[in-house]
Write an enzyme that holds these catalytic residues in place. Structure first.
Site, PDB file in Angstrom:
ATOM      1  N   LYS A 143       0.856  -1.192   0.000  1.00  0.00           N
ATOM      2  CA  LYS A 143       0.000   0.000   0.000  1.00  0.00           C
ATOM      3  C   LYS A 143       0.891   1.240   0.000  1.00  0.00           C
ATOM      4  O   LYS A 143       1.484   1.599   1.013  1.00  0.00           O
ATOM      5  CB  LYS A 143      -0.921   0.052   1.216  1.00  0.00           C
ATOM      6  CG  LYS A 143      -1.920   1.213   1.085  1.00  0.00           C
ATOM      7  CD  LYS A 143      -2.296   1.852   2.405  1.00  0.00           C
ATOM      8  CE  LYS A 143      -1.683   3.183   2.697  1.00  0.00           C
ATOM      9  NZ  LYS A 143      -1.843   4.279   1.771  1.00  0.00           N
TER      10      LYS A 143
ATOM     11  N   GLU B 228       9.897   2.659  10.691  1.00  0.00           N
ATOM     12  CA  GLU B 228      10.906   3.679  10.400  1.00  0.00           C
ATOM     13  C   GLU B 228      10.186   5.027  10.478  1.00  0.00           C
ATOM     14  O   GLU B 228       9.415   5.368   9.595  1.00  0.00           O
ATOM     15  CB  GLU B 228      11.439   3.426   8.977  1.00  0.00           C
ATOM     16  CG  GLU B 228      12.683   4.176   8.673  1.00  0.00           C
ATOM     17  CD  GLU B 228      13.722   3.914   9.731  1.00  0.00           C
ATOM     18  OE1 GLU B 228      14.070   4.880  10.417  1.00  0.00           O
ATOM     19  OE2 GLU B 228      14.131   2.750   9.896  1.00  0.00           O
TER      20      GLU B 228
ATOM     21  N   GLU C  11       8.897  17.214  14.872  1.00  0.00           N
ATOM     22  CA  GLU C  11       9.230  17.051  13.456  1.00  0.00           C
ATOM     23  C   GLU C  11       8.301  17.919  12.616  1.00  0.00           C
ATOM     24  O   GLU C  11       7.083  17.871  12.780  1.00  0.00           O
ATOM     25  CB  GLU C  11       9.087  15.581  13.041  1.00  0.00           C
ATOM     26  CG  GLU C  11       9.469  15.362  11.591  1.00  0.00           C
ATOM     27  CD  GLU C  11       9.529  13.894  11.196  1.00  0.00           C
ATOM     28  OE1 GLU C  11       8.556  13.170  11.445  1.00  0.00           O
ATOM     29  OE2 GLU C  11      10.560  13.485  10.608  1.00  0.00           O
TER      30      GLU C  11
ATOM     31  N   CYS D 297      13.080  12.066   6.171  1.00  0.00           N
ATOM     32  CA  CYS D 297      13.140  11.787   7.620  1.00  0.00           C
ATOM     33  C   CYS D 297      14.534  12.041   8.145  1.00  0.00           C
ATOM     34  O   CYS D 297      14.728  12.193   9.334  1.00  0.00           O
ATOM     35  CB  CYS D 297      12.614  10.419   8.002  1.00  0.00           C
ATOM     36  SG  CYS D 297      12.841   9.161   6.808  1.00  0.00           S
TER      37      CYS D 297
ATOM     38  N   VAL E 184       1.499   7.499  13.510  1.00  0.00           N
ATOM     39  CA  VAL E 184       0.911   6.342  12.809  1.00  0.00           C
ATOM     40  C   VAL E 184       1.656   5.058  13.191  1.00  0.00           C
ATOM     41  O   VAL E 184       1.049   4.004  13.390  1.00  0.00           O
ATOM     42  CB  VAL E 184       0.914   6.560  11.275  1.00  0.00           C
ATOM     43  CG1 VAL E 184       0.433   5.314  10.551  1.00  0.00           C
ATOM     44  CG2 VAL E 184       0.038   7.756  10.901  1.00  0.00           C
ATOM     45  N   GLY E 185       2.972   5.165  13.336  1.00  0.00           N
ATOM     46  CA  GLY E 185       3.780   3.997  13.711  1.00  0.00           C
ATOM     47  C   GLY E 185       3.312   3.393  15.029  1.00  0.00           C
ATOM     48  O   GLY E 185       3.239   2.169  15.177  1.00  0.00           O
TER      49      GLY E 185
ATOM     50  N   SER F 159       5.037   8.536   9.895  1.00  0.00           N
ATOM     51  CA  SER F 159       5.121   9.348  11.112  1.00  0.00           C
ATOM     52  C   SER F 159       5.138   8.473  12.369  1.00  0.00           C
ATOM     53  O   SER F 159       4.651   7.335  12.370  1.00  0.00           O
ATOM     54  CB  SER F 159       3.920  10.298  11.185  1.00  0.00           C
ATOM     55  OG  SER F 159       2.751   9.561  11.481  1.00  0.00           O
TER      56      SER F 159
HETATM   57  C1  UN1 Z   1      13.937   9.227   4.158  1.00  0.00           C
HETATM   58  O1  UN1 Z   1      14.101  10.408   4.347  1.00  0.00           O
HETATM   59  O2  UN1 Z   1      12.858   8.698   4.433  1.00  0.00           O
HETATM   60  O3  UN1 Z   1      19.654   9.312   3.605  1.00  0.00           O
HETATM   61  C2  UN1 Z   1      14.960   8.346   3.552  1.00  0.00           C
HETATM   62  C3  UN1 Z   1      18.930   9.830   2.782  1.00  0.00           C
HETATM   63  C4  UN1 Z   1      18.222   9.006   1.741  1.00  0.00           C
HETATM   64  C5  UN1 Z   1      17.093   8.255   2.344  1.00  0.00           C
HETATM   65  C6  UN1 Z   1      16.162   9.097   3.123  1.00  0.00           C
HETATM   66  N1  UN1 Z   1      19.144   8.107   1.132  1.00  0.00           N
HETATM   67  O4  UN1 Z   1      18.754  11.028   2.794  1.00  0.00           O
END
Ligand code: UN1
Length: 497
Positions: free
Chosen positions: A175, A250, A385, A284, A232-233, A229
């Site tokens: 999904k 993650e 965040e 992230c 949600v996690g 997020s």
């Molecule tokens: C993400 O931001 O969800 O390290 C992954 C990085 C990328 C991956 C980011 N290779 O910035």
């Protein structure tokens, strides 16, 4: 007429059972519809899970090197289609073309790594405590994997999860985020073209509340891998606990770049500009806090502001653009509300801080790259965040104080220290609480073959990327073969003092 996309279930392209659809639009130009997609529900998920469950019984028996060969073909097709995939991705989520090309490249690297892992998937052989007995531990497939992915890396992140899941012999119900369904569909088309058998990979489009929950709550889904997020996690973790399925999360970050007075300032400036405003701050791993030593604070900020103001916003498909739009209106509004909160709590905007209204920019969800100074470690913009182009600058006096501030967050994904002092560098490597630490490099830019993930509320202890993700997608089976011809009791049942 906008292009019509479908789900892919049991090797067939199908509409949602309800016939409902949703639209996806270009965030740089809201008038442009990228396509219409099935708005699926619980019953669509049910059919997909049943197909994946059936397909698992055959797929688990395909030799892993053969599964790897299919992934090699997937990588080759991605190379062939790289430009087309990158352009479609920029249209649907806004980041600039150079970055969407990078996103596809990350998928290609992951495909070739997965292809070769099909020839490893190493287990262990271990001596037995008894004669004429052979002990080994081997990796075995688990079952049906639910894969739920975000929009910021619409190609790379699904590949991080789906490719290892497949090489390990699992089947997949996928999904993707509703903001990037076209890129996800293109990936599934490639998997099908490369020879993944019917039912082994299924894609079901739709919202988290309907499709996501139905996957996570289903007792025939054995594992769930989610990036998104922290809020949600946590819900996923709770829901999944009802069936005790394996879950990899993650989640959020509040990553900081720290600059010592002995650092190469040019390098540190380039680093923060890329780390904070690349992908419009929507990674992230994005640099969300800049920790500056008091000795260099003022000069660094003055130079940074000049460079931030020179960043060119616009449609990422056009040449010369540095920063694309936010992914959608709600994300743009979140950024605006955090800027308001920062101001209310007493921080000062020294660059950006507004929605640009000039020319073509008014047609998309743009936000001017923003820098706050005078941020205190307990301000909300220093703690929460934002997932947008907002950088909070915080002053520190010593390495120890800087690291304390850097660690003072519920998250722990990426971190960075700029220094030329090797002792300080190694002290920081030891003391920073984060899954990833860069020395003299920005917080973004993880390599596909290295473990990726964070500590604290950034996740639940699993790692993606490299060799570590294979631990998540496979189960250890311990095997004892007794070739003595008699009953040999294990040492615990037969111990001679
Ligand atoms: C993400 O931001 O969800 O390290 C992954 C990085 C990328 C991956 C980011 N290779 O910035």
């Amino acid at each position: 007429m906008a292009k019509k996309f479908q789900n892919y279930v049991d090797g067939k392209w199908v509409d949602a059972i309800s016939g409902k659809t949703f639209e996806n639009r270009n965030p740089a130009n809201w008038d442009e519809v990228v396509g219409t997609f099935p708005k699926s529900g619980k019953d669509d998920v049910e059919v997909a899970i049943r197909a994946a469950r059936r397909a698992f019984e055959e797929w688990r028996l395909v030799p892993a090197p053969k599964r790897g060969d299919i992934l090699k073909k997937v990588g080759d097709l991605m190379v062939e289609k790289k430009e087309e995939l990158a352009k479609q991705m920029t249209r649907e989520m806004g980041k600039v073309l150079a970055e969407t090309r990078g996103d596809v490249q990350e998928g290609i690297d992951t495909a070739y790594y997965a292809a070769s892992e099909g020839r490893r998937l190493f287990g262990h052989t271990v001596p037995s405590e008894l004669p004429n007995k052979f002990n080994m531990a081997m990796r075995v497939p688990i079952g049906v994997a639910g894969i739920i992915t975000p929009w910021n890396f619409p190609m790379a992140i699904p590949t991080w999860k789906i490719f290892p899941a497949l090489v390990c012999g699992n089947t997949v119900v996928f999904k993707p985020a509703s903001d990037t369904p076209a890129t996800a569909t293109a990936l599934v088309e490639i998997l099908a073209e490369a020879g993944v058998p019917p039912g082994v990979v299924n894609i079901v489009h739709g919202g988290g509340g309907e499709v996501g929950n139905a996957i996570v709550g289903h007792d025939e889904v054995d594992l769930v891998s989610f990036t998104g997020s922290t809020m949600v996690g946590k819900k996923i973790s709770e829901m999944a606990s009802a069936t005790l399925k394996r879950v990899s999360l993650e989640l959020g970050g509040k990553n900081a770049q720290m600059v010592m007075p002995d650092a190469n300032m040019e390098l540190a400036l380039d680093g923060v500009l890329w780390g904070a405003f690349g992908t419009t701050g929507q990674r992230c791993t994005a640099t969300s806090r800049l920790l500056l030593h008091e000795k260099i604070h003022d000069t660094f900020v003055a130079e940074l502001v000049k460079r931030v103001e020179a960043l060119k916003l616009g449609d990422g498909l056009k040449p010369g653009i540095d920063v694309g739009p936010c992914v959608n209106e709600s994300q743009q509004q979140t950024v605006q509300s955090y800027v308001d909160i920062g101001l209310q709590q007493g921080a000062k905007v020294v660059a950006g801080g507004r929605i640009p209204k000039d020319g073509d920019l008014a047609r998309g969800w743009f936000y001017r790259p923003t820098v706050f100074t005078g941020v205190q470690p307990d301000h909300r913009i220093a703690k929460e965040e934002i997932f947008g182009p907002v950088l909070s600058v915080i002053k520190f006096r010593t390495l120890e104080e800087g690291i304390r501030i850097l660690n003072d967050t519920i998250y722990g994904l990426s971190s960075s220290l700029y220094t030329t002092n090797i002792n300080d560098a190694y002290t920081a490597i030891r003391d920073i609480k984060a899954g990833i630490t860069y020395i003299n490099a920005p917080t973004i830019g993880a390599e596909a073959h290295m473990p990726f993930g964070g500590v604290k509320q950034t996740g639940n202890g699993h790692r993606e990327g490299g060799w570590t993700v294979y631990d998540f997608f496979s189960e250890w089976k311990t095997v004892y073969v007794d070739y003595s011809g008699g009953l040999q009791r294990a040492q615990i049942d037969n111990y001679q003092d």
